[in-house]
Design a protein around this motif. Structure first.
Motif, PDB file in Angstrom:
ATOM      1  N   THR A   2       0.632  -1.109  -0.286  1.00  0.00           N
ATOM      2  CA  THR A   2       0.126  -0.202  -0.276  1.00  0.00           C
ATOM      3  C   THR A   2       0.602   1.309  -0.126  1.00  0.00           C
ATOM      4  O   THR A   2       2.297   1.480   0.099  1.00  0.00           O
ATOM      5  N   THR A   3      -0.365   2.293  -0.122  1.00  0.00           N
ATOM      6  CA  THR A   3       1.001   3.984   0.195  1.00  0.00           C
ATOM      7  C   THR A   3       1.658   3.777   1.369  1.00  0.00           C
ATOM      8  O   THR A   3       2.546   4.560   1.241  1.00  0.00           O
ATOM      9  N   ILE A   4       0.918   3.101   1.780  1.00  0.00           N
ATOM     10  CA  ILE A   4       1.364   3.819   3.559  1.00  0.00           C
ATOM     11  C   ILE A   4       2.920   3.059   3.364  1.00  0.00           C
ATOM     12  O   ILE A   4       3.584   3.292   3.960  1.00  0.00           O
ATOM     13  N   GLU A   5       2.277   1.562   3.250  1.00  0.00           N
ATOM     14  CA  GLU A   5       3.653   0.677   3.505  1.00  0.00           C
ATOM     15  C   GLU A   5       4.723   1.165   3.040  1.00  0.00           C
ATOM     16  O   GLU A   5       6.130   0.941   3.215  1.00  0.00           O
ATOM     17  N   ASN A   6       4.391   1.897   1.065  1.00  0.00           N
ATOM     18  CA  ASN A   6       5.998   2.081   0.258  1.00  0.00           C
ATOM     19  C   ASN A   6       6.318   3.391   1.129  1.00  0.00           C
ATOM     20  O   ASN A   6       7.745   3.463   1.279  1.00  0.00           O
ATOM     21  N   THR A   7       5.294   4.112   2.000  1.00  0.00           N
ATOM     22  CA  THR A   7       6.322   5.593   2.480  1.00  0.00           C
ATOM     23  C   THR A   7       6.978   4.392   3.414  1.00  0.00           C
ATOM     24  O   THR A   7       7.656   5.718   4.078  1.00  0.00           O
ATOM     25  N   GLN A   8       6.913   4.000   4.323  1.00  0.00           N
ATOM     26  CA  GLN A   8       7.244   3.400   5.426  1.00  0.00           C
ATOM     27  C   GLN A   8       9.044   2.642   4.875  1.00  0.00           C
ATOM     28  O   GLN A   8       9.892   3.182   5.562  1.00  0.00           O
ATOM     29  N   GLU A   9       8.474   2.112   3.897  1.00  0.00           N
ATOM     30  CA  GLU A   9       9.830   1.463   3.175  1.00  0.00           C
ATOM     31  C   GLU A   9      10.603   3.273   2.953  1.00  0.00           C
ATOM     32  O   GLU A   9      11.659   2.437   3.387  1.00  0.00           O
TER      33      GLU A   9
END
Length: 448
Positions: A2-9
């Motif tokens: 997800t966008t949130i997961e990609n941002t955290q990555e």
């Protein structure tokens, strides 16, 4: 992912960058002054980024862009967040790039400043004055606003009475822009080429450097001038703007109901008096007073430049859209419009508005120069808001009288200042410089 997961990555890959992760910071830095509009307040209240990052230099920004493109993370760039159209509010989460640490002054010489986009305009003004110069154009929010934010989302301001809006030829001399690609390109622009990035909300590239022309510094005295009749106030303002021998930095007109929202005005104006705020050089006081007497006005309040510098209180913060902020502090049911009047029909247009809507719409005028140096009258009239339908009716009434409205109640580029459509040049630069459509997603209606 997800966008949130990609941002955290993204944060995990680049831990050395200055990340802001607390919910309070994320919420605050995801907003601007969009709440000036009751329509935008409802539409954008729940929008926020997933993370905030503050790059400090070009190398950090390049690293960040490479990874955001690889991970397909939406990017919204912001400065001081003093805009009023939701232009720095992310519609699709992702990362906000807060440029306020990317704020270096490179140099000032020969009336030109080279500066990074995150530098606050108040700081740039102070640095310029140390060298005998000052800014040609700055918004009333100059203490918080950044130079990159002014160029990307602003129009005019203090000083535009002499030098026109920020887009006037000669005000911005050059720009460097970073594309949203992996790896990013740096585009170097001069003169008219820079205008494809003016007032585009950071949708077609990221500003990394600007060269702006400066003006010779003056000592500016500040006046609240009172007029029993609005027409006398308008005639005074027009005469001041056209008086080439009188040095001035800003001339603004308010009718009595609009002036009542300012503390100094309510304390020093008589009932029913209209207000002119005049920022005038110390050596122009005598001719200003002669004109004031001719137009049947009086000084209601004043301070000299030295007093302003000592107490840090300035009437500039009652001009342009800062005036709307003062009004909203007293009456949160108000909102505003952005209007461009015909200088030769100004009083006729104001009378037409008053005849059709009474005191539902106030008067706030700013007198400046257009890009060709002719007299240009723009305004930010206060509106007694009731419903979205009535707001649209008020816009239509203005337009029927030949008053152009730049709608401040929309967040898409085309529907505000750009008059319904973006130029082919801006759309082409968007596609070339942001091929994955990650910059400020949702703000370009033509591509949605």
């Amino acid at each position: 992912m997800t966008t949130i997961e990609n941002t955290q990555e993204l944060q995990r890959i680049l831990p050395e960058l200055n990340w802001l992760t607390s919910p309070i910071h994320i919420k605050r830095l995801s907003k601007d002054f969009y709440w000036f509009s009751p329509l935008l307040k409802a539409q954008l209240a729940d929008k926020k980024a997933d993370l905030i990052v503050r790059p400090r230099n070009e190398d950090e920004l390049k690293q960040l862009i490479c990874e955001t493109v690889r991970l397909n993370v939406p990017v919204t760039v912001r400065g001081g967040g003093t805009g009023n159209y939701g232009q720095s509010i992310p519609l699709n989460g992702g990362v906000i790039i807060d440029m306020t640490d990317f704020n270096q002054l490179n140099w000032i010489k020969d009336g030109v400043a080279s500066v990074r986009p995150g530098m606050k305009l108040g700081s740039l003004e102070e640095s310029a004055r140390e060298s005998g110069w000052e800014l040609r154009c700055m918004p009333s929010t100059y203490k918080m606003a950044t130079i990159g934010g002014l160029f990307s989302g602003g129009f005019g301001g203090i000083g535009s009475i002499n030098y026109g809006p920020i887009s006037a030829s000669g005000n911005v001399l050059a720009a460097r822009v970073m594309t949203l690609e992996n790896p990013p390109r740096i585009i170097e622009l001069r003169g008219y080429e820079t205008l494809n990035f003016h007032h585009t909300y950071g949708t077609n590239g990221i500003l990394v450097e600007l060269e702006v022309a400066l003006a010779p510094a003056r000592q500016w005295d500040e006046y609240m001038l009172a007029f029993a009749d609005l027409s006398h106030a308008v005639h005074f303002a027009k005469s001041m703007t056209n008086s080439v021998g009188i040095d001035k930095r800003n001339i603004a007109v308010f009718d009595a109901q609009s002036a009542a929202h300012f503390s100094e005005a309510s304390e020093n104006l008589k009932a029913g008096e209209n207000l002119v705020i005049a920022i005038v050089s110390s050596n122009s006081k005598e001719p200003m007073l002669e004109l004031l007497e001719e137009k049947l006005g009086r000084i209601a309040w004043s301070q000299i430049a030295a007093d302003m510098q000592q107490n840090q209180h300035t009437l500039m913060e009652y001009c342009w859209n800062h005036s709307t902020l003062h009004a909203l502090k007293k009456d949160d049911s108000l909102t505003y419009l952005q209007a461009n009047y015909l200088a030769d029909k100004l009083l006729e247009q104001l009378a037409g508005i008053r005849e059709q809507v009474g005191d539902e719409v106030g008067v706030h005028l700013e007198f400046i120069r257009s890009t060709d140096s002719s007299l240009f009258v723009t305004g930010l009239p206060l509106i007694h808001y009731s419903t979205p339908e009535r707001l649209m009716e008020l816009i239509s009434i203005h337009q029927s009288l030949g008053i152009k409205i730049n709608n401040p109640h929309v967040y898409t580029l085309e529907d505000g200042k750009h008059g319904g459509r973006l130029s082919d040049e801006i759309l082409t630069s968007k596609k070339q410089n942001d091929p994955h459509s990650l910059l400020n997603v949702g703000k370009v209606r033509s591509l949605c």
